[in-house]
Write a protein that holds these residues in place. Sequence first.
Motif, PDB file in Angstrom:
ATOM      1  N   GLU A 179       4.872 -46.499 -65.834  1.00 15.51           N
ATOM      2  CA  GLU A 179       5.317 -45.050 -65.542  1.00 15.51           C
ATOM      3  C   GLU A 179       4.638 -44.812 -64.280  1.00 15.51           C
ATOM      4  N   GLU A 180       3.905 -45.278 -63.952  1.00 16.63           N
ATOM      5  CA  GLU A 180       2.695 -45.241 -62.237  1.00 16.63           C
ATOM      6  C   GLU A 180       3.718 -45.645 -61.480  1.00 16.63           C
ATOM      7  N   LEU A 181       4.560 -47.413 -61.278  1.00 18.15           N
ATOM      8  CA  LEU A 181       4.850 -47.858 -61.044  1.00 18.15           C
ATOM      9  C   LEU A 181       6.688 -47.416 -60.781  1.00 18.15           C
ATOM     10  N   ALA A 182       7.372 -46.929 -61.907  1.00 16.63           N
ATOM     11  CA  ALA A 182       8.271 -46.462 -61.520  1.00 16.63           C
ATOM     12  C   ALA A 182       7.969 -45.233 -60.870  1.00 16.63           C
ATOM     13  N   THR A 183       7.265 -44.031 -60.673  1.00 19.80           N
ATOM     14  CA  THR A 183       7.352 -43.223 -59.827  1.00 19.80           C
ATOM     15  C   THR A 183       6.688 -43.619 -58.275  1.00 19.80           C
ATOM     16  N   GLU A 184       6.363 -44.468 -58.051  1.00 17.51           N
ATOM     17  CA  GLU A 184       6.572 -44.864 -56.873  1.00 17.51           C
ATOM     18  C   GLU A 184       7.623 -45.516 -56.761  1.00 17.51           C
ATOM     19  N   LEU A 185       8.692 -45.932 -57.052  1.00 14.43           N
ATOM     20  CA  LEU A 185       9.516 -46.385 -56.977  1.00 14.43           C
ATOM     21  C   LEU A 185      10.649 -45.870 -56.641  1.00 14.43           C
ATOM     22  N   GLY A 186      10.669 -44.525 -57.262  1.00 13.40           N
ATOM     23  CA  GLY A 186      11.588 -43.300 -57.795  1.00 13.40           C
ATOM     24  C   GLY A 186      12.651 -44.184 -58.839  1.00 13.40           C
ATOM     25  N   ALA A 187      12.322 -44.700 -59.675  1.00 14.95           N
ATOM     26  CA  ALA A 187      12.903 -45.263 -61.510  1.00 14.95           C
ATOM     27  C   ALA A 187      12.954 -44.771 -62.317  1.00 14.95           C
ATOM     28  N   ALA A 188      13.746 -45.484 -63.115  1.00 17.09           N
ATOM     29  CA  ALA A 188      13.740 -44.985 -65.164  1.00 17.09           C
ATOM     30  C   ALA A 188      12.741 -46.162 -65.056  1.00 17.09           C
ATOM     31  N   VAL A 189      11.946 -45.396 -66.507  1.00 20.77           N
ATOM     32  CA  VAL A 189      11.667 -46.253 -67.137  1.00 20.77           C
ATOM     33  C   VAL A 189      12.536 -46.806 -68.440  1.00 20.77           C
ATOM     34  N   GLY A 190      12.886 -47.723 -69.089  1.00 22.50           N
ATOM     35  CA  GLY A 190      13.434 -48.549 -70.194  1.00 22.50           C
ATOM     36  C   GLY A 190      12.600 -49.067 -71.192  1.00 22.50           C
ATOM     37  N   ALA A 191      13.205 -50.424 -71.943  1.00 24.10           N
ATOM     38  CA  ALA A 191      12.312 -50.790 -73.398  1.00 24.10           C
ATOM     39  C   ALA A 191      13.459 -51.478 -73.732  1.00 24.10           C
ATOM     40  N   SER A 192      12.496 -52.512 -74.078  1.00 16.89           N
ATOM     41  CA  SER A 192      13.199 -53.544 -75.703  1.00 16.89           C
ATOM     42  C   SER A 192      13.372 -53.101 -76.529  1.00 16.89           C
ATOM     43  N   ARG A 193      14.439 -53.480 -77.493  1.00 16.90           N
ATOM     44  CA  ARG A 193      14.194 -53.498 -78.352  1.00 16.90           C
ATOM     45  C   ARG A 193      12.618 -52.974 -79.327  1.00 16.90           C
ATOM     46  N   ALA A 194      11.904 -54.429 -78.970  1.00 18.08           N
ATOM     47  CA  ALA A 194      10.389 -54.409 -79.705  1.00 18.08           C
ATOM     48  C   ALA A 194       9.619 -53.629 -79.299  1.00 18.08           C
ATOM     49  N   ALA A 195       9.779 -53.205 -78.412  1.00 19.38           N
ATOM     50  CA  ALA A 195       9.146 -52.043 -77.808  1.00 19.38           C
ATOM     51  C   ALA A 195       9.323 -50.496 -78.606  1.00 19.38           C
ATOM     52  N   THR A 221      15.628 -31.120 -69.493  1.00 22.87           N
ATOM     53  CA  THR A 221      14.688 -30.641 -68.771  1.00 22.87           C
ATOM     54  C   THR A 221      14.106 -31.251 -67.767  1.00 22.87           C
ATOM     55  N   SER A 222      13.255 -32.764 -68.776  1.00 24.16           N
ATOM     56  CA  SER A 222      11.950 -33.101 -68.161  1.00 24.16           C
ATOM     57  C   SER A 222      12.527 -33.917 -66.472  1.00 24.16           C
ATOM     58  N   GLY A 223      13.779 -34.191 -66.134  1.00 26.27           N
ATOM     59  CA  GLY A 223      14.164 -35.024 -64.453  1.00 26.27           C
ATOM     60  C   GLY A 223      13.863 -36.053 -64.545  1.00 26.27           C
ATOM     61  N   LYS A 224      13.783 -36.502 -65.503  1.00 20.75           N
ATOM     62  CA  LYS A 224      13.743 -37.692 -65.494  1.00 20.75           C
ATOM     63  C   LYS A 224      15.089 -38.655 -65.489  1.00 20.75           C
ATOM     64  N   VAL A 225      14.653 -39.497 -64.387  1.00 22.95           N
ATOM     65  CA  VAL A 225      15.690 -40.605 -64.135  1.00 22.95           C
ATOM     66  C   VAL A 225      16.463 -40.696 -65.261  1.00 22.95           C
ATOM     67  N   GLU A 226      18.114 -40.148 -65.992  1.00 31.00           N
ATOM     68  CA  GLU A 226      18.720 -41.104 -67.031  1.00 31.00           C
ATOM     69  C   GLU A 226      19.077 -42.317 -66.449  1.00 31.00           C
TER      70      GLU A 226
END
Length: 326
Positions: free
Chosen positions: A226-242, A197-202
Amino acid sequence: MADCVFVVAEFRGGDFRRVSYEVASEGRKIADALGVSLYGIAVGSGVTDKASQLGFYGVDKVFVADDPALESYVAETYVPVIASIIEQADPAAVLLAASVDGKDLSARLAARLEAGLAQDCTEVVCEDGALKAKRPIFAGKCLAWCEWAEDALPMISCRPNVMDCRDADATREAEVEAVAVEIPEARSRATGLELDTSGKVELTEAEIIVSGGRGMKASENFSILEELATELGAAVGASRAAVDAGWRPHSDQVGQTGKVVNPNLYIAVGISGAIQHLAGMGSSKYIVAVNKDPEAPIFTKADYGVVEDLFKFVPAFTEEVRKMKS
Ligand code: FAD
């Protein structure tokens, strides 16, 4: 003679997920081509009040299973309820979302209903009354068209963010019919995990994704993404290495063994562009890559490339976005 097409909607956290509207829109197209009604199935806790809104996207009638025990997706409870609704009609096709839950549900439903399942489809067409569905195979390297034998029930799960969604027509509410719910004994063997329920964009529904890879170097450095994503209204993803490094949860992983995403804009930061990562994001509309190595394979797939140290570029870019917004 088939009398309807079914679409199964996903109700999470008090609302339908956007992909359900895409599935309903696709279902309407097929139902019109076949000259049959479009029925919806809405399962959840507190779903009754919202069910008629599926009509905004083309559904004629919604069968609703509303019970506190159906709050989260649990196969043992959802599958029998949905199967029993479908079994009472003679559908020409059943459409669902190819979300994490939808992929699990569709495989189980197909087995129970002896339907032919085409998973994770990107296009559905109706030719002379017969359905064909297109799906990427071999990690997106090829596209296959699936067809069904005349006596088979087509079950199609639709990849999120790919199929067109109709504009909502708020004057067009669907008829709603409540169905009796019997929660099977097996319910006790499985419980749904807590809803996010964090409101994170899926990720699979995001219009913009900012993803970080091994180049981020540490978990705490993701704060700049996270900061860039907040400004863009984006979700944060990752590679498998991360993800393997423990910097991000597996639910953020994009790729062959993670999520398949289709945003309008995918910004890959400190990601080399391995084939298994490209399998999850290669069909994004625009790809921007930020990498200090000009030879990184991600640049062969990117529409725009930034050859720069990400720790210099990302904060400066975030600042520029902020200025543009103010
Ligand atoms: P790397 O390949 O190590 O790339 C890091 C990049 O960061 C490099 O290009 C480097 O130049 C750049 N960089 C470093 N420092 C900086 C800096 N300061 N500024 C700018 N750039 C910098 N991978 C996935 O992502 N998703 C999957 O689902 C997936 N499934 C897999 C399934 C299988 C069966 C297998 C075998 C592998 C799978 N992989 C998957 C792993 C994949 O092969 C790669 O190992 C992985 O994608 C690499 O992640 P990366 O690009 O973050 O790391």
